[in-house]
Design a protein around this motif. Structure first.
Motif, PDB file in Angstrom:
ATOM      1  N   THR A 283       1.024  -0.956  -0.348  1.00 35.42           N
ATOM      2  CA  THR A 283       0.332   0.003  -0.058  1.00 35.42           C
ATOM      3  C   THR A 283       0.936   1.254   0.375  1.00 35.42           C
ATOM      4  OG1 THR A 283      -1.966   0.896   1.202  1.00 35.42           O
ATOM      5  CG2 THR A 283      -0.165  -0.110   2.595  1.00 35.42           C
ATOM      6  N   LEU A 284       0.157   2.218  -0.711  1.00 40.87           N
ATOM      7  CA  LEU A 284       1.144   3.520  -0.552  1.00 40.87           C
ATOM      8  C   LEU A 284       1.089   4.173   1.031  1.00 40.87           C
ATOM      9  CD1 LEU A 284       0.935   4.539  -4.299  1.00 40.87           C
ATOM     10  CD2 LEU A 284       2.770   3.524  -3.581  1.00 40.87           C
ATOM     11  N   GLY A 285      -0.608   3.849   1.146  1.00 44.47           N
ATOM     12  CA  GLY A 285      -0.534   4.706   1.740  1.00 44.47           C
ATOM     13  C   GLY A 285      -0.996   5.780   2.181  1.00 44.47           C
ATOM     14  N   SER A 286      -0.223   7.161   3.198  1.00 45.45           N
ATOM     15  CA  SER A 286       0.042   8.218   3.268  1.00 45.45           C
ATOM     16  C   SER A 286       2.270   8.814   2.373  1.00 45.45           C
ATOM     17  CB  SER A 286       0.335   9.064   4.842  1.00 45.45           C
ATOM     18  OG  SER A 286       1.237   8.461   5.339  1.00 45.45           O
ATOM     19  N   GLY A 287       2.369   7.552   1.840  1.00 48.64           N
ATOM     20  CA  GLY A 287       3.480   7.880   1.273  1.00 48.64           C
ATOM     21  C   GLY A 287       4.781   7.938   2.260  1.00 48.64           C
ATOM     22  N   VAL A 288       4.102   7.179   3.418  1.00 47.87           N
ATOM     23  CA  VAL A 288       6.039   6.827   4.063  1.00 47.87           C
ATOM     24  C   VAL A 288       7.257   5.739   3.307  1.00 47.87           C
ATOM     25  CG1 VAL A 288       6.344   6.324   6.681  1.00 47.87           C
ATOM     26  CG2 VAL A 288       4.491   7.528   6.439  1.00 47.87           C
ATOM     27  N   ILE A 289       8.145   6.332   3.289  1.00 47.50           N
ATOM     28  CA  ILE A 289       9.109   4.779   2.944  1.00 47.50           C
ATOM     29  C   ILE A 289      10.105   5.275   4.125  1.00 47.50           C
ATOM     30  CG2 ILE A 289      10.518   4.384   1.713  1.00 47.50           C
ATOM     31  CD1 ILE A 289       9.325   5.646  -0.879  1.00 47.50           C
ATOM     32  N   VAL A 290      10.047   4.111   4.939  1.00 48.57           N
ATOM     33  CA  VAL A 290      11.052   4.298   5.656  1.00 48.57           C
ATOM     34  C   VAL A 290      11.973   3.035   5.359  1.00 48.57           C
ATOM     35  CG1 VAL A 290      11.869   4.159   8.255  1.00 48.57           C
ATOM     36  CG2 VAL A 290       9.716   5.141   7.354  1.00 48.57           C
ATOM     37  N   ALA A 291      13.445   3.733   5.962  1.00 53.95           N
ATOM     38  CA  ALA A 291      14.465   2.040   5.439  1.00 53.95           C
ATOM     39  C   ALA A 291      15.466   2.117   6.051  1.00 53.95           C
ATOM     40  CB  ALA A 291      15.608   3.115   4.508  1.00 53.95           C
ATOM     41  N   PHE A 292      15.453   0.964   6.462  1.00 54.01           N
ATOM     42  CA  PHE A 292      15.779   0.150   7.841  1.00 54.01           C
ATOM     43  C   PHE A 292      17.333  -0.925   7.228  1.00 54.01           C
ATOM     44  CE2 PHE A 292      11.144   0.491   9.022  1.00 54.01           C
ATOM     45  CZ  PHE A 292      11.187   0.458  10.124  1.00 54.01           C
ATOM     46  N   ASP A 293      17.983  -0.214   8.494  1.00 62.44           N
ATOM     47  CA  ASP A 293      19.773  -1.137   8.152  1.00 62.44           C
ATOM     48  C   ASP A 293      19.736  -2.596   8.893  1.00 62.44           C
ATOM     49  OD1 ASP A 293      20.588  -0.252  10.202  1.00 62.44           O
ATOM     50  OD2 ASP A 293      21.712   1.523   9.086  1.00 62.44           O
ATOM     51  N   GLN A 294      21.149  -2.938   8.367  1.00 55.65           N
ATOM     52  CA  GLN A 294      21.129  -4.627   9.508  1.00 55.65           C
ATOM     53  C   GLN A 294      21.544  -4.356  11.080  1.00 55.65           C
ATOM     54  OE1 GLN A 294      23.122  -2.654   7.436  1.00 55.65           O
ATOM     55  NE2 GLN A 294      25.703  -2.491   8.229  1.00 55.65           N
TER      56      GLN A 294
END
Length: 623
Positions: free
Chosen positions: A519-530
């Motif tokens: 889902t695009l939802g409200s446009g959130v993109i949070v990237a998680f690293d190792q």
């Protein structure tokens, strides 16, 4: 009605704060001095008092801004002024996280520990704060006798503050005769110490914006947001002039032809919503700009309001003309002080220059805007919860039908659109609906704003035409942070879904996201690293929904608590019957919330957790 008021008396400061908000009392019947012979024969009440109920939240906010918290005496005076039962007002005051009903210091540091800030070291920072300044403020002594020194300071943990591009972030509130509020970007222990010591003022933080052929963001950082002349020189208010020379139905027709879908997460066709309200015979019609973006990871509307406030004003004026609205409200989250100030400044200037108020531009249309600040409640982003909050009640969602187009704010036909959705309107009017529809794809037209944070080189807001891929958006932010290895991405916020690093070529359209089970939802993109513990992230997401549930319906009220408990047991290795049994329990809880909750909060509270279990295989192989 007759109400039983509290015996507690307000202080002089409390009385002054409430009177400054509500105006001086008209008689002894609403808090004025007793003894007037006229008051002995004339009572003020009935409809005239009920019509003032909507001032309850602003009055409570004014009270806290002056003295730092809401005492029994202060609450009693508000109730007397508005003829609201104390138990009812207490229910409203305790609903909002930014309001305190226990004694609290006049300087408060709200430290965000939500998903994006957690990825940037918020937990370690909170531990340092606790070691140096003691535990975060939660509750204090009851009654009015508590003595809190004027120079005292405290800190509290906070859910997402909408400053994810500047994580870890904080909000500072200084209450008193001249209350101030400001955000702190890139919070450090040194900065926090200066805030709590009263030696740090607001530090401006410029947003990072990027994209291709910027439209919504073209003025952000390039045009002075405080200058109406700069706005008009850049083409501002030209669309409003054009719209007012058209018939309202023709403006609605252009919006319908644009195929613009709502950008707040629900993706409802904007033209259909406008048509429904414009067709209603009941009057008045209201327009509500939903600026209460509280989804963890979301900050695009904040950037628009801070960087291009006149565009919000112009967009609302066009929307009001098209749908027959004479009055509009901007319901903005309480954690956005800078956006609030800039919007109010834009409204005041627009009114002075004839773009708001009576007979706009001499073309016979009247419309004005009022800002209402939220009190720290994620649920108030739901369109019917906004109505309750503005009307002076607890911000709980209403059952639908009736829908807002028929019976919304104050029971009247109401248009509700969020900031990003509305700011597309001037382009549609200026270029035509067909031209707008030619951008993007057949089912997802125009451009979309994405809020990128976490393990990327340059967190910020990215604007791209619908159809760009997740990989392209990340690259516009400089890609994954140097030295980091991508572990997962969260799309759509806490109510969204996790995707894997091998899914970066997902097409960022409504149909592309659906096809990918996202889902695009409200446009959130949070990237998680190792370096991020994903089990800990899931517990934080669950805690967010537990705290933000309004408690109105059992599936959500109980389900969010049980969900957090199960995830905590897994994270602490104290499971009941093993991980597999806990996961099965989570699935059962999630299905119940999705099927039986009143609103979208409960219906999506399990979404991200379910995707972590099934898509990321987070708990696979654990005993």
């Amino acid at each position: 009605m007759d109400i039983k008021l509290l015996d507690a008396e307000p202080t002089a400061h409390e009385r002054e704060a409430v009177d400054a908000c509500l105006g001086a009392p008209a008689s002894a019947w609403d808090g004025g001095e007793r003894g007037s012979r006229r008051d002995q024969h004339l009572a003020y009440g009935g409809q005239s008092m009920r019509d003032r109920r909507h001032q309850l939240l602003p009055a409570l906010q004014a009270l806290q801004a002056r003295v730092g918290w809401i005492s029994e005496g202060g609450l009693a005076y508000v109730c007397e002024r508005l003829d609201v039962p104390p138990a009812d007002a207490w229910g409203v005051a305790t609903f909002y996280a930014l309001l305190s009903t226990t004694p609290r210091a006049k300087r408060v540091l709200h430290v965000c520990d939500d998903v994006a800030c957690k990825c940037r070291g918020a937990d370690a920072l909170a531990a340092e704060l606790e070691a140096k300044f003691g535990p975060p403020h939660a509750h204090g002594p009851d009654a009015d006798h508590a003595d809190v020194p004027d120079d005292a300071a405290t800190w509290v943990r906070s859910p997402c503050l909408g400053m994810c591009d500047h994580a870890p972030a904080a909000l500072v509130q200084q209450f008193g005769e001249r209350p101030t509020e400001y955000a702190v970007a890139g919070l450090t222990m040194q900065t926090a110490t200066r805030v709590l010591g009263g030696t740090l003022d607001a530090i401006p933080a410029a947003p990072f914006v990027a994209g291709r052929d910027l439209r919504l963001l073209k003025r952000v950082g390039a045009v002075d947001p405080a200058s109406i002349d700069a706005y008009t020189e850049s083409g501002g208010f030209e669309a409003l002039e054009k719209a007012l020379e058209m018939k309202p139905a023709d403006v609605v027709a252009e919006v319908t032809a644009s195929k613009l879908m709502g950008r707040g997460g629900a993706a409802f066709p904007m033209g259909r919503k406008w048509e429904a309200v414009a067709a209603q015979r009941g009057a008045p019609h209201y327009l509500v700009c939903n600026a209460d973006e509280s989804e963890p990871g979301t900050f695009k509307d904040r950037v628009l309001m801070e960087g291009d406030p006149f565009a919000v004003v112009e967009s609302m004026a066009i929307a009001a003309y098209a749908t027959g609205c004479a009055r509009g409200f901007i319901y903005i989250r309480g954690e956005y002080p800078l956006a609030t100030r800039r919007l109010q400044h834009a409204i005041d200037l627009a009114r002075t220059h004839g773009f708001l108020g009576d007979d706009i531009l001499g073309l016979g249309f009247s419309f004005d805007i009022e800002i209402r600040r939220g009190g720290g409640a994620y649920i108030c982003g739901e369109e019917t919860a906004i109505f309750n909050s503005i009307e002076g009640y607890r911000g709980e969602p209403r059952n639908k039908p009736p829908f807002p187009a028929e019976a919304g704010l104050f029971g009247c036909p109401t248009v509700v659109n969020n900031v990003e959705t509305l700011t597309n309107v001037p382009f549609i009017v200026a270029e035509g609906g067909a031209a707008f529809a030619a951008i993007g794809t057949g089912q997802s037209t125009g451009t979309k704003l994405f809020c990128v944070s976490g393990a990327v080189e340059r967190p910020g807001v990215v604007e791209v035409p619908f159809g760009a891929t997740l990989r392209e958006v990340l690259e516009l932010c400089g890609g994954v942070r140097r030295g980091s290895e991508l572990q997962a991405l969260l799309l759509g916020g806490a109510a969204g879904v996790f995707v894997r690093p091998d899914e970066l070529d997902i097409s960022l359209t409504f149909e592309g996201a659906r096809a990918a089970g996202a889902t695009l939802g409200s446009g959130v993109i949070v990237a998680f690293d190792q370096h991020v513990d994903m089990t800990d992230v899931l517990v934080r997401i669950a805690a967010f929904f537990r705290d933000e549930s309004c408690g109105q319906c059992v599936p959500c009220r109980v389900g969010t608590v049980r969900q957090e408990e199960a995830l905590t047991r897994i994270a602490t290795r104290k499971t009941f019957g093993g991980v597999a049994q806990e996961v099965a329990l989570l699935e059962e809880i999630g299905a119940s919330m999705k099927d039986a909750s009143i609103c979208g909060l409960g219906q999506t509270a399990y979404s991200a957790i379910e995707s972590a279990v099934k898509r990321l295989k987070l708990y696979e192989g654990q005993a």
